[in-house]
Scaffold this motif. Structure first.
Motif, PDB file in Angstrom:
ATOM      1  N   ARG A 125     -25.583  68.561  27.148  1.00  0.00           N
ATOM      2  CA  ARG A 125     -26.223  67.814  26.062  1.00  0.00           C
ATOM      3  C   ARG A 125     -27.316  68.621  25.374  1.00  0.00           C
ATOM      4  NH1 ARG A 125     -27.792  65.158  30.785  1.00  0.00           N
ATOM      5  NH2 ARG A 125     -30.029  65.070  31.247  1.00  0.00           N
ATOM      6  N   TYR A 126     -27.950  69.531  26.109  1.00  0.00           N
ATOM      7  CA  TYR A 126     -28.972  70.381  25.502  1.00  0.00           C
ATOM      8  C   TYR A 126     -28.350  71.586  24.794  1.00  0.00           C
ATOM      9  CZ  TYR A 126     -32.043  67.582  28.447  1.00  0.00           C
ATOM     10  OH  TYR A 126     -32.706  66.524  29.039  1.00  0.00           O
ATOM     11  N   PHE A 127     -27.229  72.056  25.298  1.00  0.00           N
ATOM     12  CA  PHE A 127     -26.547  73.189  24.672  1.00  0.00           C
ATOM     13  C   PHE A 127     -26.074  72.834  23.267  1.00  0.00           C
ATOM     14  CE2 PHE A 127     -22.880  76.249  24.406  1.00  0.00           C
ATOM     15  CZ  PHE A 127     -23.651  77.401  24.409  1.00  0.00           C
ATOM     16  N   LEU A 128     -25.788  71.574  23.034  1.00  0.00           N
ATOM     17  CA  LEU A 128     -25.326  71.124  21.715  1.00  0.00           C
ATOM     18  C   LEU A 128     -26.352  71.379  20.615  1.00  0.00           C
ATOM     19  CD1 LEU A 128     -23.559  67.710  22.441  1.00  0.00           C
ATOM     20  CD2 LEU A 128     -22.491  69.830  21.644  1.00  0.00           C
ATOM     21  N   ARG A 129     -27.618  71.523  20.975  1.00  0.00           N
ATOM     22  CA  ARG A 129     -28.663  71.714  19.968  1.00  0.00           C
ATOM     23  C   ARG A 129     -28.446  72.971  19.131  1.00  0.00           C
ATOM     24  NH1 ARG A 129     -33.876  70.406  23.907  1.00  0.00           N
ATOM     25  NH2 ARG A 129     -33.460  68.172  24.180  1.00  0.00           N
ATOM     26  N   TYR A 130     -27.754  73.948  19.700  1.00  0.00           N
ATOM     27  CA  TYR A 130     -27.509  75.179  18.960  1.00  0.00           C
ATOM     28  C   TYR A 130     -26.471  75.002  17.850  1.00  0.00           C
ATOM     29  CZ  TYR A 130     -30.005  77.455  22.781  1.00  0.00           C
ATOM     30  OH  TYR A 130     -30.963  77.811  23.706  1.00  0.00           O
ATOM     31  N   PHE A 131     -25.820  73.854  17.822  1.00  0.00           N
ATOM     32  CA  PHE A 131     -24.748  73.620  16.854  1.00  0.00           C
ATOM     33  C   PHE A 131     -25.095  72.521  15.851  1.00  0.00           C
ATOM     34  CE2 PHE A 131     -23.181  75.349  20.774  1.00  0.00           C
ATOM     35  CZ  PHE A 131     -22.286  76.323  20.383  1.00  0.00           C
ATOM     36  N   ASP A 132     -26.352  72.069  15.873  1.00  0.00           N
ATOM     37  CA  ASP A 132     -26.715  70.915  15.054  1.00  0.00           C
ATOM     38  C   ASP A 132     -26.996  71.238  13.584  1.00  0.00           C
ATOM     39  OD1 ASP A 132     -29.214  72.123  15.201  1.00  0.00           O
ATOM     40  OD2 ASP A 132     -30.129  70.528  16.417  1.00  0.00           O
ATOM     41  N   GLU A 133     -26.876  72.505  13.197  1.00  0.00           N
ATOM     42  CA  GLU A 133     -27.034  72.859  11.790  1.00  0.00           C
ATOM     43  C   GLU A 133     -25.699  73.043  11.086  1.00  0.00           C
ATOM     44  OE1 GLU A 133     -29.610  76.217  11.396  1.00  0.00           O
ATOM     45  OE2 GLU A 133     -31.372  75.163  12.196  1.00  0.00           O
ATOM     46  N   LEU A 134     -24.610  72.945  11.824  1.00  0.00           N
ATOM     47  CA  LEU A 134     -23.285  72.987  11.206  1.00  0.00           C
ATOM     48  C   LEU A 134     -23.072  71.702  10.401  1.00  0.00           C
ATOM     49  CD1 LEU A 134     -21.279  74.280  14.293  1.00  0.00           C
ATOM     50  CD2 LEU A 134     -21.674  75.559  12.178  1.00  0.00           C
ATOM     51  N   PRO A 135     -22.384  71.764   9.267  1.00  0.00           N
ATOM     52  CA  PRO A 135     -22.128  70.551   8.484  1.00  0.00           C
ATOM     53  C   PRO A 135     -21.492  69.465   9.352  1.00  0.00           C
ATOM     54  CG  PRO A 135     -21.504  72.491   7.239  1.00  0.00           C
ATOM     55  CD  PRO A 135     -21.839  72.973   8.621  1.00  0.00           C
ATOM     56  N   PRO A 136     -22.172  68.338   9.553  1.00  0.00           N
ATOM     57  CA  PRO A 136     -21.703  67.330  10.510  1.00  0.00           C
ATOM     58  C   PRO A 136     -20.369  66.681  10.163  1.00  0.00           C
ATOM     59  CG  PRO A 136     -23.565  66.504   9.251  1.00  0.00           C
ATOM     60  CD  PRO A 136     -23.456  67.954   8.938  1.00  0.00           C
ATOM     61  N   ALA A 137     -20.097  66.536   8.886  1.00  0.00           N
ATOM     62  CA  ALA A 137     -18.849  65.875   8.498  1.00  0.00           C
ATOM     63  C   ALA A 137     -17.630  66.753   8.770  1.00  0.00           C
ATOM     64  CB  ALA A 137     -18.895  65.504   7.018  1.00  0.00           C
ATOM     65  N   VAL A 182     -12.942  71.844  15.125  1.00  0.00           N
ATOM     66  CA  VAL A 182     -13.337  71.303  16.424  1.00  0.00           C
ATOM     67  C   VAL A 182     -13.735  72.478  17.306  1.00  0.00           C
ATOM     68  CG1 VAL A 182     -12.603  70.064  18.481  1.00  0.00           C
ATOM     69  CG2 VAL A 182     -11.826  69.298  16.231  1.00  0.00           C
ATOM     70  N   TRP A 183     -14.919  72.377  17.871  1.00  0.00           N
ATOM     71  CA  TRP A 183     -15.440  73.411  18.757  1.00  0.00           C
ATOM     72  C   TRP A 183     -15.425  72.909  20.207  1.00  0.00           C
ATOM     73  CZ3 TRP A 183     -18.766  77.615  16.677  1.00  0.00           C
ATOM     74  CH2 TRP A 183     -18.905  77.570  15.281  1.00  0.00           C
ATOM     75  N   VAL A 184     -14.967  73.742  21.115  1.00  0.00           N
ATOM     76  CA  VAL A 184     -15.172  73.506  22.546  1.00  0.00           C
ATOM     77  C   VAL A 184     -16.122  74.600  23.000  1.00  0.00           C
ATOM     78  CG1 VAL A 184     -14.142  73.351  24.833  1.00  0.00           C
ATOM     79  CG2 VAL A 184     -12.891  72.487  22.847  1.00  0.00           C
ATOM     80  N   VAL A 185     -17.358  74.218  23.334  1.00  0.00           N
ATOM     81  CA  VAL A 185     -18.415  75.209  23.584  1.00  0.00           C
ATOM     82  C   VAL A 185     -18.823  75.177  25.052  1.00  0.00           C
ATOM     83  CG1 VAL A 185     -19.182  75.126  21.193  1.00  0.00           C
ATOM     84  CG2 VAL A 185     -20.235  73.589  22.820  1.00  0.00           C
ATOM     85  N   GLU A 203     -28.246  80.918  13.454  1.00  0.00           N
ATOM     86  CA  GLU A 203     -27.773  81.536  12.227  1.00  0.00           C
ATOM     87  C   GLU A 203     -26.461  82.283  12.414  1.00  0.00           C
ATOM     88  OE1 GLU A 203     -31.312  84.175  13.672  1.00  0.00           O
ATOM     89  OE2 GLU A 203     -30.693  82.069  13.716  1.00  0.00           O
ATOM     90  N   ILE A 204     -26.239  82.795  13.625  1.00  0.00           N
ATOM     91  CA  ILE A 204     -24.974  83.462  13.915  1.00  0.00           C
ATOM     92  C   ILE A 204     -23.866  82.445  14.062  1.00  0.00           C
ATOM     93  CG2 ILE A 204     -23.747  84.843  15.636  1.00  0.00           C
ATOM     94  CD1 ILE A 204     -26.343  86.330  16.140  1.00  0.00           C
ATOM     95  N   ILE A 205     -24.154  81.347  14.772  1.00  0.00           N
ATOM     96  CA  ILE A 205     -23.158  80.280  14.922  1.00  0.00           C
ATOM     97  C   ILE A 205     -22.763  79.712  13.576  1.00  0.00           C
ATOM     98  CG2 ILE A 205     -22.859  77.898  15.757  1.00  0.00           C
ATOM     99  CD1 ILE A 205     -24.461  78.696  18.232  1.00  0.00           C
ATOM    100  N   ASN A 206     -23.739  79.523  12.712  1.00  0.00           N
ATOM    101  CA  ASN A 206     -23.466  78.953  11.385  1.00  0.00           C
ATOM    102  C   ASN A 206     -22.543  79.844  10.558  1.00  0.00           C
ATOM    103  OD1 ASN A 206     -25.219  76.922  12.143  1.00  0.00           O
ATOM    104  ND2 ASN A 206     -26.943  77.707  10.956  1.00  0.00           N
ATOM    105  N   GLN A 207     -22.544  81.137  10.819  1.00  0.00           N
ATOM    106  CA  GLN A 207     -21.705  82.073  10.064  1.00  0.00           C
ATOM    107  C   GLN A 207     -20.255  82.074  10.531  1.00  0.00           C
ATOM    108  OE1 GLN A 207     -23.582  85.915  10.438  1.00  0.00           O
ATOM    109  NE2 GLN A 207     -25.467  85.256   9.429  1.00  0.00           N
ATOM    110  N   LEU A 208     -20.011  81.535  11.707  1.00  0.00           N
ATOM    111  CA  LEU A 208     -18.657  81.628  12.279  1.00  0.00           C
ATOM    112  C   LEU A 208     -17.637  80.790  11.522  1.00  0.00           C
ATOM    113  CD1 LEU A 208     -19.539  81.550  16.089  1.00  0.00           C
ATOM    114  CD2 LEU A 208     -18.868  83.526  14.715  1.00  0.00           C
ATOM    115  N   VAL A 209     -18.111  79.801  10.757  1.00  0.00           N
ATOM    116  CA  VAL A 209     -17.195  78.987   9.950  1.00  0.00           C
ATOM    117  C   VAL A 209     -17.458  79.205   8.470  1.00  0.00           C
ATOM    118  CG1 VAL A 209     -16.793  77.228  11.688  1.00  0.00           C
ATOM    119  CG2 VAL A 209     -18.762  77.017  10.192  1.00  0.00           C
TER     120      VAL A 209
END
Length: 214
Positions: A41-53, A29-32, A208-214
């Motif tokens: 709602r627009y800031f969330l777009r940077y996290f939409d490549e993380l595995p949704p499940a 769970v991320w609190v961003v 790509e940096i956000i995706n690496q954090l998990v």
């Protein structure tokens, strides 16, 4: 005549945005916390490549909205200003507390507190003031509030919380001297255990940096 500034207490309402669903399959769970000029709602777009499940993202909304660029078209928001900063920060903490209470995040989920730009000051102040334990604290392209000390983060255990600092090497808001001061401050606050990640880029969020954090 002398003007007098007074205070009044009242109840207010604010929104926030989420991405994906919180379920038994959720691992993180991320609190961003967005930067100045964003809407959640627009800031969330940077996290939409993380595995949704596996990832549930919560984006709080900064309370002070305004029109960007003086054109009365696009709206942005700000968390705090230099005016009445610490008292108004208490309002922000109360909002974030209510948000977290309402979401009822299960204890078995990994919790990441992520701040970008102005959101870094909110993330660190909130974590420190509420002694909020998280699995990872991500400080992306933002400065640390001067009033915070290493004692404010002493409750974060090294084997329980990873601290990650991210900044672009061409960040237009950070001179080389300023970057050095920020780096030294963070080292003192977290006793040299914060991981620093310098990327090739400006004051920007990179998926790509956000995706690496998990």
């Amino acid at each position: 005549m002398k003007s007098i500034e007074k205070k009044v207490h009242y109840t207010t309402t604010n929104t926030y945005s989420t991405l994906n669903e919180l379920s038994k399959n959720t691992k993180t769970v991320w609190v961003v916390l967005h930067g100045i000029g964003y809407l959640s709602r627009y800031f969330l777009r940077y996290f939409d490549e993380l595995p949704p499940a596996e990832n549930y993202i919560i984006a709080p909304q900064a309370p002070s909205k305004y029109y960007l660029n003086g054109e009365y078209r696009h709206v942005g928001a700000s968390w705090l200003t230099k005016e009445n900063t610490l008292p108004e920060a208490e309002n922000v903490y109360a909002y974030l507390d209510a948000l977290l209470d309402g979401e009822q995040i299960p204890a078995d989920k990994n919790l990441i507190i992520f701040g970008f730009s102005q959101g870094v000051s909110i993330a660190t102040r909130w974590v420190a003031r509420r002694q909020l334990k998280c699995h990872q604290l991500v400080l992306y392209a933002g400065g640390m509030p001067k009033e915070l000390t290493s004692q404010d983060f002493a409750f974060l255990k090294e084997n329980e919380t990873k601290v990650t600092v991210i900044v672009g090497d061409k960040d237009e808001y950070l001179t080389a001297e300023r970057l050095q001061l920020v780096s030294e401050h963070i080292k003192k606050l977290f006793h040299n255990r914060a991981e620093e990640l310098i990327f090739d880029g400006k004051h920007e969020v990179k998926k790509e940096i956000i995706n690496q954090l998990v």
